[in-house]
Design an enzyme around this catalytic site. Structure first.
Site, PDB file in Angstrom:
ATOM      1  N   SER A   1     139.197  65.776  32.670  1.00  6.69           N
ATOM      2  CA  SER A   1     137.782  65.886  32.315  1.00  6.69           C
ATOM      3  C   SER A   1     136.910  65.293  33.428  1.00  6.69           C
ATOM      4  O   SER A   1     137.378  64.488  34.239  1.00  6.69           O
ATOM      5  CB  SER A   1     137.493  65.172  30.997  1.00  6.69           C
ATOM      6  OG  SER A   1     137.427  63.783  31.221  1.00  6.69           O
ATOM      7  N   ASN A   2     135.651  65.699  33.441  1.00  6.30           N
ATOM      8  CA  ASN A   2     134.769  65.217  34.504  1.00  6.30           C
ATOM      9  C   ASN A   2     134.527  63.708  34.410  1.00  6.30           C
ATOM     10  O   ASN A   2     134.250  63.069  35.425  1.00  6.30           O
ATOM     11  CB  ASN A   2     133.454  66.003  34.496  1.00  6.30           C
ATOM     12  CG  ASN A   2     133.659  67.407  35.057  1.00  6.30           C
ATOM     13  OD1 ASN A   2     134.792  67.834  35.296  1.00  6.30           O
ATOM     14  ND2 ASN A   2     132.567  68.113  35.290  1.00  6.30           N
ATOM     15  N   GLU A   3     134.658  63.162  33.217  1.00 10.08           N
ATOM     16  CA  GLU A   3     134.547  61.698  33.114  1.00 10.08           C
ATOM     17  C   GLU A   3     135.695  61.043  33.883  1.00 10.08           C
ATOM     18  O   GLU A   3     135.499  60.078  34.623  1.00 10.08           O
ATOM     19  CB  GLU A   3     134.585  61.252  31.641  1.00 10.08           C
ATOM     20  CG  GLU A   3     133.300  61.528  30.869  1.00 10.08           C
ATOM     21  CD  GLU A   3     133.127  63.004  30.512  1.00 10.08           C
ATOM     22  OE1 GLU A   3     134.141  63.729  30.446  1.00 10.08           O
ATOM     23  OE2 GLU A   3     131.974  63.436  30.311  1.00 10.08           O
TER      24      GLU A   3
ATOM     25  N   GLN B   1     151.311  76.017  31.672  1.00  8.75           N
ATOM     26  CA  GLN B   1     151.330  74.612  32.063  1.00  8.75           C
ATOM     27  C   GLN B   1     151.369  73.763  30.790  1.00  8.75           C
ATOM     28  O   GLN B   1     150.540  73.961  29.908  1.00  8.75           O
ATOM     29  CB  GLN B   1     150.050  74.349  32.859  1.00  8.75           C
ATOM     30  CG  GLN B   1     149.917  72.952  33.377  1.00  8.75           C
ATOM     31  CD  GLN B   1     148.676  72.769  34.250  1.00  8.75           C
ATOM     32  OE1 GLN B   1     148.695  72.017  35.181  1.00  8.75           O
ATOM     33  NE2 GLN B   1     147.598  73.459  33.962  1.00  8.75           N
TER      34      GLN B   1
ATOM     35  N   SER C   1     147.563  76.810  28.167  1.00  8.25           N
ATOM     36  CA  SER C   1     146.855  78.071  28.401  1.00  8.25           C
ATOM     37  C   SER C   1     147.822  79.239  28.559  1.00  8.25           C
ATOM     38  O   SER C   1     148.748  79.175  29.367  1.00  8.25           O
ATOM     39  CB  SER C   1     146.013  77.995  29.677  1.00  8.25           C
ATOM     40  OG  SER C   1     144.927  77.144  29.470  1.00  8.25           O
TER      41      SER C   1
ATOM     42  N   GLU D   1     145.176  71.656  41.303  1.00  8.72           N
ATOM     43  CA  GLU D   1     144.327  72.256  40.285  1.00  8.72           C
ATOM     44  C   GLU D   1     142.855  71.930  40.534  1.00  8.72           C
ATOM     45  O   GLU D   1     141.981  72.759  40.353  1.00  8.72           O
ATOM     46  CB  GLU D   1     144.754  71.782  38.897  1.00  8.72           C
ATOM     47  CG  GLU D   1     143.973  72.444  37.761  1.00  8.72           C
ATOM     48  CD  GLU D   1     144.608  72.247  36.394  1.00  8.72           C
ATOM     49  OE1 GLU D   1     145.371  71.293  36.231  1.00  8.72           O
ATOM     50  OE2 GLU D   1     144.310  73.045  35.495  1.00  8.72           O
TER      51      GLU D   1
ATOM     52  N   SER E   1     149.598  68.527  28.234  1.00 11.27           N
ATOM     53  CA  SER E   1     148.916  67.898  27.106  1.00 11.27           C
ATOM     54  C   SER E   1     149.776  67.832  25.860  1.00 11.27           C
ATOM     55  O   SER E   1     150.543  68.748  25.560  1.00 11.27           O
ATOM     56  CB  SER E   1     147.649  68.680  26.780  1.00 11.27           C
ATOM     57  OG  SER E   1     146.810  68.725  27.894  1.00 11.27           O
TER      58      SER E   1
HETATM   59  C1  LIG Z   1     140.314  75.939  28.238  1.00 11.94           C
HETATM   60  C2  LIG Z   1     141.320  74.849  28.317  1.00 11.94           C
HETATM   61  C3  LIG Z   1     142.537  75.100  28.893  1.00 11.94           C
HETATM   62  C4  LIG Z   1     143.511  74.117  28.933  1.00 11.94           C
HETATM   63  N1  LIG Z   1     144.724  74.439  29.457  1.00 11.94           N
HETATM   64  C5  LIG Z   1     145.704  73.503  29.452  1.00 11.94           C
HETATM   65  C6  LIG Z   1     147.008  73.842  29.905  1.00 11.94           C
HETATM   66  O1  LIG Z   1     147.261  74.963  30.336  1.00 11.94           O
HETATM   67  N2  LIG Z   1     147.954  72.912  29.873  1.00 11.94           N
HETATM   68  C7  LIG Z   1     147.704  71.664  29.419  1.00 11.94           C
HETATM   69  O2  LIG Z   1     148.609  70.849  29.430  1.00 11.94           O
HETATM   70  N3  LIG Z   1     146.502  71.285  28.955  1.00 11.94           N
HETATM   71  C8  LIG Z   1     145.483  72.202  28.952  1.00 11.94           C
HETATM   72  N4  LIG Z   1     144.238  71.864  28.483  1.00 11.94           N
HETATM   73  C9  LIG Z   1     144.025  70.513  27.952  1.00 11.94           C
HETATM   74  C10 LIG Z   1     143.201  69.645  28.867  1.00 11.94           C
HETATM   75  O3  LIG Z   1     143.941  69.250  29.973  1.00 11.94           O
HETATM   76  C11 LIG Z   1     142.731  68.449  28.024  1.00 11.94           C
HETATM   77  O4  LIG Z   1     141.866  68.968  27.054  1.00 11.94           O
HETATM   78  C12 LIG Z   1     142.032  67.415  28.828  1.00 11.94           C
HETATM   79  O5  LIG Z   1     142.929  66.716  29.664  1.00 11.94           O
HETATM   80  C13 LIG Z   1     141.303  66.414  27.953  1.00 11.94           C
HETATM   81  O6  LIG Z   1     142.131  65.895  26.974  1.00 11.94           O
HETATM   82  P1  LIG Z   1     141.704  65.945  25.428  1.00 11.94           P
HETATM   83  O7  LIG Z   1     141.273  67.316  25.109  1.00 11.94           O
HETATM   84  O8  LIG Z   1     142.796  65.346  24.642  1.00 11.94           O
HETATM   85  O9  LIG Z   1     140.413  65.038  25.360  1.00 11.94           O
HETATM   86  P2  LIG Z   1     140.379  63.458  25.113  1.00 11.94           P
HETATM   87  O10 LIG Z   1     141.284  62.808  26.086  1.00 11.94           O
HETATM   88  O11 LIG Z   1     140.562  63.196  23.678  1.00 11.94           O
HETATM   89  O12 LIG Z   1     138.888  63.169  25.543  1.00 11.94           O
HETATM   90  C14 LIG Z   1     137.763  63.382  24.684  1.00 11.94           C
HETATM   91  C15 LIG Z   1     136.526  62.912  25.424  1.00 11.94           C
HETATM   92  O13 LIG Z   1     136.674  61.538  25.792  1.00 11.94           O
HETATM   93  C16 LIG Z   1     136.536  61.379  27.180  1.00 11.94           C
HETATM   94  N5  LIG Z   1     137.453  60.349  27.673  1.00 11.94           N
HETATM   95  C17 LIG Z   1     138.779  60.200  27.436  1.00 11.94           C
HETATM   96  N6  LIG Z   1     139.277  59.172  28.140  1.00 11.94           N
HETATM   97  C18 LIG Z   1     138.259  58.658  28.838  1.00 11.94           C
HETATM   98  C19 LIG Z   1     138.120  57.589  29.783  1.00 11.94           C
HETATM   99  N7  LIG Z   1     139.159  56.833  30.164  1.00 11.94           N
HETATM  100  N8  LIG Z   1     136.904  57.358  30.308  1.00 11.94           N
HETATM  101  C20 LIG Z   1     135.831  58.119  29.950  1.00 11.94           C
HETATM  102  N9  LIG Z   1     135.899  59.116  29.090  1.00 11.94           N
HETATM  103  C21 LIG Z   1     137.095  59.392  28.556  1.00 11.94           C
HETATM  104  C22 LIG Z   1     136.888  62.726  27.775  1.00 11.94           C
HETATM  105  O14 LIG Z   1     136.312  62.889  29.061  1.00 11.94           O
HETATM  106  C23 LIG Z   1     136.310  63.668  26.738  1.00 11.94           C
HETATM  107  O15 LIG Z   1     134.938  63.807  26.998  1.00 11.94           O
HETATM  108  C24 LIG Z   1     143.244  72.827  28.426  1.00 11.94           C
HETATM  109  C25 LIG Z   1     141.981  72.550  27.872  1.00 11.94           C
HETATM  110  C26 LIG Z   1     141.035  73.558  27.804  1.00 11.94           C
HETATM  111  C27 LIG Z   1     139.718  73.231  27.172  1.00 11.94           C
END
Ligand SMILES: Cc1cc2nc3c(=O)[nH]c(=O)nc-3n(C[C@H](O)[C@H](O)[C@H](O)COP(=O)(O)OP(=O)(O)OC[C@H]3O[C@@H](n4cnc5c(N)ncnc54)[C@H](O)[C@@H]3O)c2cc1C
Lengths: 328, 383
Positions: B366-368, B125, B160, B243, B128
């Protein structure tokens, strides 16, 4: 297997909810609190809705329904914060009485109090014609002086200890759990409504993410407590062997959801929540009362532990519902 | 409300149980996040398909059994109850599959669904990007139309198992200069196409499970686009819903985990803290609650209902349950929790599980972000 309410169940719930939201709003709670907390007209209204006969067989003038319906109605009683001894009389005691007593309950002329050593006090004993305890219904003794409780609309009386009765305990704990769900729902609504109207920093406080997240967390807790209560009701209705464990689970889940909903709701209301002036406190206090009644959290956790950890109860993915294969 | 299984459902359970007993590998497979384990898992996918168990809810025409959601739940209960491995093809079967079924053309269905159910095409997938995580509408990777191809340039990350998978699916900007969620298209691509570079990223546990993907003028046929050009956002939201919703994290998985946790508690009871005891009991109750809720949602969906923002309630619940349960296991193991293998020589899968459980509240939105969705769409709070 169909984990949905039937249309009849949904209709019943809606009818009661409509009735209670019309006849038993917060202004009624305030009046009862100010003027004395029982009102014959309210009881008569509940009788008129057929609620006292909910679990009484049709041959005795009742509606002949089961514990699933009882739980649904108890949720509504919790939402409306009804204090009349309807839950104890009609939803817990009625099916355990003899035919003549059941007919009187259905007719609304007999109220029943419940006695069990797990509770040091008996609710609404002064109103009751019968005291049901240890598997037997006797004429209610003299109630004596009531003890004051945190819930302004609850009336408790000191009582002498009586015999254990697991069936009574399970049914009463189930109905308490269902009322807690209703109270939790109502407090979430009160807090959500408040968050849409109260403004600070030039905007509705519900626009702040901290407030949103508090309320969302309550919504999650509630969503996963409701089906636990319904499964317990179904198990009790069908005399499943695991009923005590399902009921304990229901009481723990509902208590946790209600306590979280209460604490969150007061936080969202700010200092207003700390006053007698907003409606919230009625539900909050009912939660505190019901959380400890019919076995507190620790009691029910111990019951679960005894079965799941020590008792060798089969657990795992294929044991969600009773089924013949479980033991294969 | 009738919480009894029918005779047919019981018979189906027995059939699954027999097959699993005869076929589930006796030894646990190596981790899905490493090459060797991944290959073992792919082999298991094919074994499942040979028994026609690849995706039981799919139509028979695509290698499924056309079963309803209650029987899917029963299947899952027997699957996890038998200790069967994680699904290597979860991105394909649980996310892309339903998306293609809803939005794909007949040609796309014929081309992709059956190989997916058979474990012949493994999927990654790719939403990101380095600057588009939670803010997925900030996607910048472009797909420029050139006749009946798109030419893709840019970078994806955190994909992933893209280190090992065959194909990927994701969102790409097909309208130059478009803003936010407009102008995005949902496109499938062959990870072995010229111009695609995969750079594995080591995850917290040390395995190269994710990959970063670099696209350097990669030519992708327009026929690989799902739904219309510029309609990608809505399709992706549907996929994201799958998902968070019913399929990806079946309750049986957590019930099996809770059962193992109770066994662990029995072994360590003398030294367990009161908090660990409480957490163990809570984990068992939460796994049950999750199962009950899923049965209830499944019944509603079978009766024509739809899951919308409710999926966000689900996602928060299973991810927090998973983390709390693994934290409890770590506490029960005490000083031994840090060891990679336990006293009996077996792998410390609790450690592995604890590490993985930390990602649940991050991925799949994310849960947020889920709490924002619940507050705004279910509770009606203002944006
Ligand atoms: C094990 C794992 C597998 C994954 N697999 C895939 C995959 O197969 N394909 C893929 O495309 N992606 C994948 N991801 C990526 C995942 O979808 C992203 O990590 C996720 O969407 C969060 O984005 P980020 O890591 O850029 O965090 P950020 O967006 O940078 O967020 C960092 C922190 O800020 C908080 N935050 C951000 N925006 C807000 C808001 N508006 N309000 C409140 N809080 C906020 C977040 O909740 C988090 O706590 C994977 C991630 C993990 C850890």
């Amino acid at each position: 297997m169909d984990f949905r309410l039937t249309q009849d169940q949904i209709d019943l719930r809606e009818a009661i909810r409509d009735y209670l939201s019309g006849e038993h709003g917060p202004e009624v709670l305030r009046r009862l609190d100010a003027e004395g907390n029982r009102d014959a007209a309210i009881w008569d209204g509940l009788v008129g809705m057929g609620l006292t006969g909910l679990l009484v067989p049709e041959t005795q003038g009742g509606l002949g329904m089961g514990l699933v319906e009882a739980a649904l109605i108890a949720i509504e009683l919790g939402r409306a914060n009804v204090s009349e001894p309807l839950a104890d009389t009609a939803l817990v005691a009625a099916p355990l009485l003899d035919e003549a007593q059941q007919a009187d309950v259905a007719a609304g002329t007999l109220k029943v109090a419940l006695g069990h050593p797990i509770n040091p006090w008996i609710a609404d004993l002064d109103q009751a014609g019968l005291l049901y305890a240890g598997g037997i219904a006797r004429p209610a003794p003299d109630a004596g002086q009531s003890v004051e409780t945190v819930d302004p609309l609850r009336r408790l009386f000191a009582a002498t200890p009586v015999a254990e009765d697991d069936r009574l305990l399970d049914r009463a704990a189930l109905i308490a759990a269902a009322q807690l769900i209703g109270a939790a729902e109502r407090m979430l609504e009160l807090a959500t409504d408040y968050a849409k109207t109260r403004e600070q920093f030039g905007q509705q406080i519900g626009q702040f993410q901290a407030i949103k997240h508090h309320l969302a967390t309550v919504a999650v807790k509630l969503e996963f407590a409701r089906p636990v209560v319904l499964r317990a009701a179904f198990a009790a209705q069908n005399d499943h062997a695991r009923t005590p464990i399902h009921v304990s689970h229901a009481k723990v889940a509902a208590t946790d959801a209600a306590m979280l909903s209460a604490e969150t709701a007061i936080q969202v209301h700010g200092a207003m929540g700390y006053t007698y002036e907003v409606d919230l406190h009625f539900w909050m206090k009912r939660c505190w009362a019901l959380a400890g009644a019919w076995g507190d959290r620790a009691f029910h956790q111990r019951r679960i532990e005894a079965a799941v950890v020590d008792g060798g109860m089969t657990i795992g993915p294929d044991t969600t519902f009773e089924s013949e294969l479980h033991h294969g | 409300m009738d919480l009894n299984y029918t005779t047919e459902q019981q018979a189906f359970r027995a059939e699954v149980r027999d097959w699993m007993r005869a076929n589930v590998p006796a030894q646990p497979l190596k981790t899905l996040e490493g090459r060797e384990g991944y290959d073992q898992h792919v082999e298991w996918e094919r074994k499942l398909a040979s028994g026609n168990w690849g995706m039981v809810t799919w139509p028979e025409a695509y290698g499924g059994r056309g079963l309803d959601l209650i029987r899917w739940l029963i299947f899952e209960e027997e699957y996890w109850g038998a200790g069967a491995p994680l699904r290597a093809n979860q991105n394909g079967i649980f996310l892309l599959g339903p998306t293609i079924m809803e939005y794909g053309t007949d040609e796309q269905k014929a081309r992709f669904l059956t190989p997916m159910a058979k474990g012949e095409l493994m999927w990654a997938q790719a939403w990101s990007e380095p600057n588009a995580g939670s803010d997925m509408a900030a996607i910048r990777t472009v797909a420029v139309r050139d006749g009946d191809h798109y030419v893709v340039t840019g970078q994806k990350t955190w994909s992933s198992r893209a280190s090992f998978a065959d194909w990927g699916f994701g969102l790409f900007r097909t309208e130059p200069d478009s803003k936010r969620h407009k102008g995005l298209s949902f496109i499938l691509f062959d990870l072995n196409s010229p111009g695609v570079t995969r750079r594995p990223i080591r995850q917290l546990h040390g395995e190269p499970g994710f990959a970063e993907l670099f696209f350097d003028e990669v030519r992708v046929p327009v026929a690989n686009r799902i739904a219309g050009e510029g309609e990608g956002w809505n399709v992706a939201m549907a996929t994201a819903g799958f998902e968070r919703g019913l399929m990806l994290r079946s309750p049986a998985r957590f019930q099996a985990m809770a059962k193992r946790l109770v066994e662990l508690y029995r072994q360590h009871r003398d030294t367990a803290s009161p908090q660990a005891r409480e957490a163990v009991l809570q984990a068992w109750q939460d796994a049950e609650a999750y199962a009950l809720n899923t049965y209830s949602v499944a019944a509603t969906v079978m009766a024509g209902g739809h899951i919308g923002a409710e999926a966000s309630l689900n996602k928060i619940f299973w991810s927090e349950l998973d983390r709390a349960a693994h934290r409890a296991a770590m506490s029960l193991l005490g000083a031994g929790a840090e060891l990679r293998s336990l006293a009996d020589g077996s792998e410390n899968s609790w450690l592995e599980g604890y590490i993985f459980s930390l990602s649940g509240p991050i991925y799949a939105g994310s849960n947020e972000i889920q709490r924002n969705i619940i507050a705004e769409r279910l509770l009606g709070l203002p944006r």
